[in-house]
Write an enzyme that holds these catalytic residues in place. Structure first.
Site: not given
Lengths: 387, 138
Positions: A283, A331
């Site tokens: 993450y 992204y």
């Protein structure tokens, strides 16, 4: 379905509070705590034994108040049946070895609250909010502020540099270039990161994740049934979680996340070592977040994350492909990014990733970070060959 | 700076905020294990003592910066900038979030010695902030 909960777990302590007047003197966290301590005492246990916490509003906030660091929490809220659901889930967790001693709690004092005009500003639906008293007055900007604090401490303790943090953004962008759906698809340099506007020093704009729309989902079934379905199964080899705190001023050590507990536990369950990991989906809310994962999951020693990410080690062609979809940095990042870690890990292990495919990937780790470095959850996934 | 967003006191932390009316920094202590508790709770999370085992004591108001950041882009929040937000470790052994204020605020770094100062709130309470202390600590 395989397996059964039958006889796998037992309730060993209980407590309740009620009065003929319909009113109790205690309320809120005090009353909840009293119930937990009484039930533990009923069992001959103490808070030191507790590694699982259930609370229908926020198990994390209540665990912080209790001062425990559980590896299992459940904040499921199904209204009045929440506590049976908690018991069901806890039995499953205990049966699977995810937790050993789980406490569940409930307290509400609507009659006294009304009489004494409590509530309103004092309590939100999530209970009392330490952040409102101890952090909000100081205007630490969310969400980057707590991560900037962690970065400042990491730089102080280990000499980590802004350039090293920037390397993570640069390598992650290289993956995004290979993903046609990525929000950003032009390569960047370390200089670009350092020249991007300072947000909360020491973090620059390009140290921070995106704000995008996004959505995802997964479906899980038994290994037995998975074999009969359309796509190659991606198996859960290991999973573990650790909760450390709710608000950043309660984090014991800003340079070590609870991933230092969840990571090794999940790897142990999966019977793998860091060297066995082909893809790390870690993450990346901020560059510092990803750097802390590398250290806490054991890909390098504590303090060596900065040196580890130099020379494109996590970029395409590097020895540890990290965030191969382009990550939260390049992204997509709609706010709670964890779903995308799982989706990309599965697609990589199925070999569906086209230009960004990591050849021969067998083991992928999806390592989620919740709140402000507060809760880390590590999922080890593998192909059939890893079973 | 413009108005502070200071939440209401929880039941457990009332004495902390009351003391700020007299510009006194107080901490909750557990007398059973002789350790301070932050944030205030209805029991000691170390030894589970409660009731008369918990008391409030004056703090020295001295501490050391544990972590510090500088807010550079506050226009979204409508504040003056830049300003410093820090975690300060008090001598007594608890950690508080705060702002470092005063002429040396932006030159403060981790390990800089600081002392408490106060900013009045509209309701008569005072908000504890910290400034670089003349006597630097290690």
């Amino acid at each position: 379905m395989t397996g059964t909960l039958r006889g796998a777990a037992a309730i060993v302590g209980v407590a309740d509070a009620a009065s003929p007047t319909g009113e109790l003197d205690r309320f809120g966290r005090d009353l909840e705590t009293a119930m937990v301590l009484e039930a533990l005492d009923d069992a001959g246990l103490t808070l030191a034994d507790v590694d699982g916490v259930c609370h229908s509003q926020s198990a994390m906030a209540f665990a912080e108040y209790l001062g425990v660091h559980p590896q299992y929490t459940d904040s499921t809220n199904t209204g009045g049946s929440s506590y049976e659901v908690h018991a069901e889930h806890a039995a499953g967790a205990i049966a699977a070895g995810l937790a050993d001693v789980v406490v569940g709690v409930y307290a509400a004092t609507p009659r006294s609250d009304r009489k004494q005009r409590r509530g309103g500003g004092r309590f939100t639906p999530n209970g009392p909010m330490p952040a409102a008293e101890w952090e909000w007055p100081y205007r630490l900007r969310m969400p980057m502020g707590p991560y900037a604090l962690a970065a400042s401490r990491h730089m102080y303790e280990f000499g980590t540099t802004p350039e090293q943090l920037a390397e993570i953004a640069v390598s992650t962008r290289k993956w995004a270039v290979l993903n046609p759906r990525a929000r950003f698809s032009e390569e960047i340099t370390v200089s670009d990161v350092l020249a991007s506007p300072m947000q909360v020093a020491p973090l620059h704009l390009l140290d921070c994740c995106l704000v995008t729309d996004g959505a995802g989902a997964f479906v899980m079934t038994s290994a037995e049934r998975a074999k009969t379905l359309r796509k190659p199964p991606v198996y859960v080899l290991g999973a573990a979680t650790c909760h450390d705190h709710m608000i950043i001023s309660q984090m014991p050590d800003l340079t070590t996340t609870p991933g230092a507990i969840s990571g090794p536990a999940a790897f142990s369950m999966a019977e793998i070592k860091p060297d066995d990991v082909d893809i790390l989906m870690g993450y990346d809310s901020f560059t510092i977040t990803a750097l802390l994962h590398l250290e806490d999951l054991g890909f390098c020693s504590k303090g060596e994350g900065g040196a580890f990410v130099e020379d494109g080690r996590t970029a395409p062609g590097g020895s540890l492909p990290m965030n191969t979809n382009g990550g939260g940095l390049s992204y997509t990042h709609p706010g709670a990014y964890g779903m995308f870690l799982i989706v990309e890990a599965v697609r990589q292990l199925r070999g569906e990733c086209g230009p960004r495919q990591v050849e021969g990937a067998e083991v992928a780790v999806a390592h989620g970070s919740g709140m402000v470095l507060s809760c880390m959850s590590t999922l080890v996934l593998g192909t059939e060959a890893t079973l | 700076m413009s108005e502070r967003n200071v939440g209401p006191a929880s039941p457990e932390s009332g004495p902390f905020w009351e003391a700020t009316r007299e510009r006194r920094l107080v901490l909750q202590w557990c007398t059973a294990c002789e350790e301070p508790i932050q944030y205030p709770r209805s029991f000691c999370p170390r030894c589970q003592a409660s009731g008369s085992s918990l008391e409030w004591r004056d703090a020295s108001g001295l501490g050391v910066v544990y972590a510090i950041v500088v807010e550079h882009k506050p226009e979204a929040m409508g504040e003056e900038s830049p300003y410093a937000v820090a975690l300060v470790d008090l001598e007594e052994g608890v950690r508080l979030m705060t702002n470092i204020v005063g002429p040396d605020a932006l030159s403060a770094t981790i390990s800089t010695g600081v002392r408490v100062t106060w900013e009045p709130l509209e309701d008569g309470r005072n908000l504890p902030l910290f400034e670089v202390s003349a006597a630097k600590q290690v």
